[in-house]
Design an enzyme around this catalytic site. Structure first.
Site, PDB file in Angstrom:
ATOM      1  N   ARG A  88     -13.644  58.325  49.618  1.00 51.86           N
ATOM      2  CA  ARG A  88     -14.309  57.067  49.954  1.00 51.86           C
ATOM      3  C   ARG A  88     -15.577  57.314  50.752  1.00 51.86           C
ATOM      4  NH1 ARG A  88      -9.296  53.991  49.307  1.00 51.86           N
ATOM      5  NH2 ARG A  88      -9.647  51.781  49.524  1.00 51.86           N
ATOM      6  N   ARG A 160      -0.095  42.494  49.351  1.00 49.51           N
ATOM      7  CA  ARG A 160      -0.483  43.383  50.439  1.00 49.51           C
ATOM      8  C   ARG A 160      -1.070  42.594  51.608  1.00 49.51           C
ATOM      9  NH1 ARG A 160      -3.822  48.223  47.716  1.00 49.51           N
ATOM     10  NH2 ARG A 160      -5.026  47.833  49.593  1.00 49.51           N
TER      11      ARG A 160
HETATM   12  P1  AMP Z   1      -6.353  51.111  48.834  1.00 45.14           P
HETATM   13  O1  AMP Z   1      -4.915  50.959  48.499  1.00 45.14           O
HETATM   14  O2  AMP Z   1      -6.996  52.267  48.129  1.00 45.14           O
HETATM   15  O3  AMP Z   1      -7.139  49.829  48.662  1.00 45.14           O
HETATM   16  O4  AMP Z   1      -6.428  51.454  50.398  1.00 45.14           O
HETATM   17  C1  AMP Z   1      -5.945  50.560  51.369  1.00 45.14           C
HETATM   18  C2  AMP Z   1      -6.442  50.963  52.738  1.00 45.14           C
HETATM   19  O5  AMP Z   1      -5.976  52.286  53.062  1.00 45.14           O
HETATM   20  C3  AMP Z   1      -7.962  51.051  52.868  1.00 45.14           C
HETATM   21  O6  AMP Z   1      -8.565  49.791  53.148  1.00 45.14           O
HETATM   22  C4  AMP Z   1      -8.093  52.039  54.037  1.00 45.14           C
HETATM   23  O7  AMP Z   1      -7.817  51.407  55.270  1.00 45.14           O
HETATM   24  C5  AMP Z   1      -6.970  53.026  53.758  1.00 45.14           C
HETATM   25  N1  AMP Z   1      -7.409  54.139  52.880  1.00 45.14           N
HETATM   26  C6  AMP Z   1      -7.002  54.417  51.608  1.00 45.14           C
HETATM   27  N2  AMP Z   1      -7.611  55.498  51.116  1.00 45.14           N
HETATM   28  C7  AMP Z   1      -8.435  55.928  52.115  1.00 45.14           C
HETATM   29  C8  AMP Z   1      -9.360  56.985  52.211  1.00 45.14           C
HETATM   30  N3  AMP Z   1      -9.589  57.825  51.192  1.00 45.14           N
HETATM   31  N4  AMP Z   1     -10.035  57.130  53.396  1.00 45.14           N
HETATM   32  C9  AMP Z   1      -9.832  56.295  54.425  1.00 45.14           C
HETATM   33  N5  AMP Z   1      -8.997  55.258  54.393  1.00 45.14           N
HETATM   34  C10 AMP Z   1      -8.289  55.071  53.244  1.00 45.14           C
END
Ligand code: AMP
Length: 216
Positions: A88, A160
């Site tokens: 990210r 979520r």
């Molecule tokens: P996601 O399920 O990919 O939308 O991720 C949900 C949340 O997890 C994000 O909004 C971040 O707070 C955290 N997160 C997931 N992947 C990452 C990453 N690669 N780096 C930092 N935070 C992450």
């Protein structure tokens, strides 16, 4: 084959990753899922990450990188993986290359799923996720056959806590701050392919599979 799915939250990375993993017989690795599992199990990592995730901010790079490094020690990644939600930031992209280099592998294909903001807001605020297999549904666009139950595995569906509109907008801002440097990074490596992700998910899936076949 090592595939990375990039794109804003709600572009369909999770949906595509689950289907792609099934079609290509590769593990689906989602850093968001691993973090949510840690939150649920109330681990030290989960306790550190929960507040950050609920605000729509990014968990510190070092924490996510060590979590991913550990995940890559699992033998199931021998034939490759579908990575969803990582990298990210530019720093994460560099860390990913380093982690993979230690294993003598590299990212083969980066698919950027491009979607308009308003589509994203609608998708995420109506999203339902399977607590068992991670499959995604939508209250109106893609409802499950039976209310609250996953079509694929019978698991229960939930919304979520970070899929509320204010947090979704924050996540989009955070994403936009970082994405141009990631696009540049993978364009320079000649690995980036942009796809319009507003299309039917099966069409997008076919396009990703075609891209992966072209690399073989
Ligand atoms: P996601 O399920 O990919 O939308 O991720 C949900 C949340 O997890 C994000 O909004 C971040 O707070 C955290 N997160 C997931 N992947 C990452 C990453 N690669 N780096 C930092 N935070 C992450």
């Amino acid at each position: 084959m090592q595939i990375v799915l990039l794109g804003p939250p709600g572009a369909g990375k999770g949906t595509q990753a689950v289907r792609l993993a099934k079609a290509m017989q590769l593990p689906h690795i989602s850093t968001g899922d691993i973090l949510r599992q840690n939150v649920k199990a109330d681990t030290q990592l989960g306790q550190q990450a929960k507040g950050i995730m609920d605000k729509g901010l990014l968990v510190p790079d070092a924490l996510v990188a060590s979590m991913l490094d550990e995940r890559f020690n699992n033998a199931d990644i021998k034939k490759g993986f579908i990575l969803d939600g990582y990298p990210r930031t530019l720093a994460q992209a560099g860390m990913l290359d380093q982690i993979l280099m230690k294993k003598n592998i590299a990212v083969d294909l980066v698919v950027y799923l491009d979607t308009a903001d308003e589509v994203i807001i609608k998708r995420l605020t109506g999203r339902l996720v399977c607590s068992k297999c991670g499959a995604n549904f939508h209250i109106t666009n893609m409802p499950p056959k039976e209310k609250g139950i996953c079509d694929n595995c019978g698991g229960s569906l939930y919304q979520r806590t970070d899929d509320v509109e204010t947090t979704v907008r924050k996540r989009l801002d955070v994403y936009k701050n970082e994405v141009s440097s990631l696009i540049e990074f993978y364009t320079k490596q000649n690995k980036l392919h942009k796809l319009a992700a507003d299309l039917d998910p099966q069409i997008v899936l076919g396009q990703i599979i075609d891209l992966s076949r072209a690399l073989k």
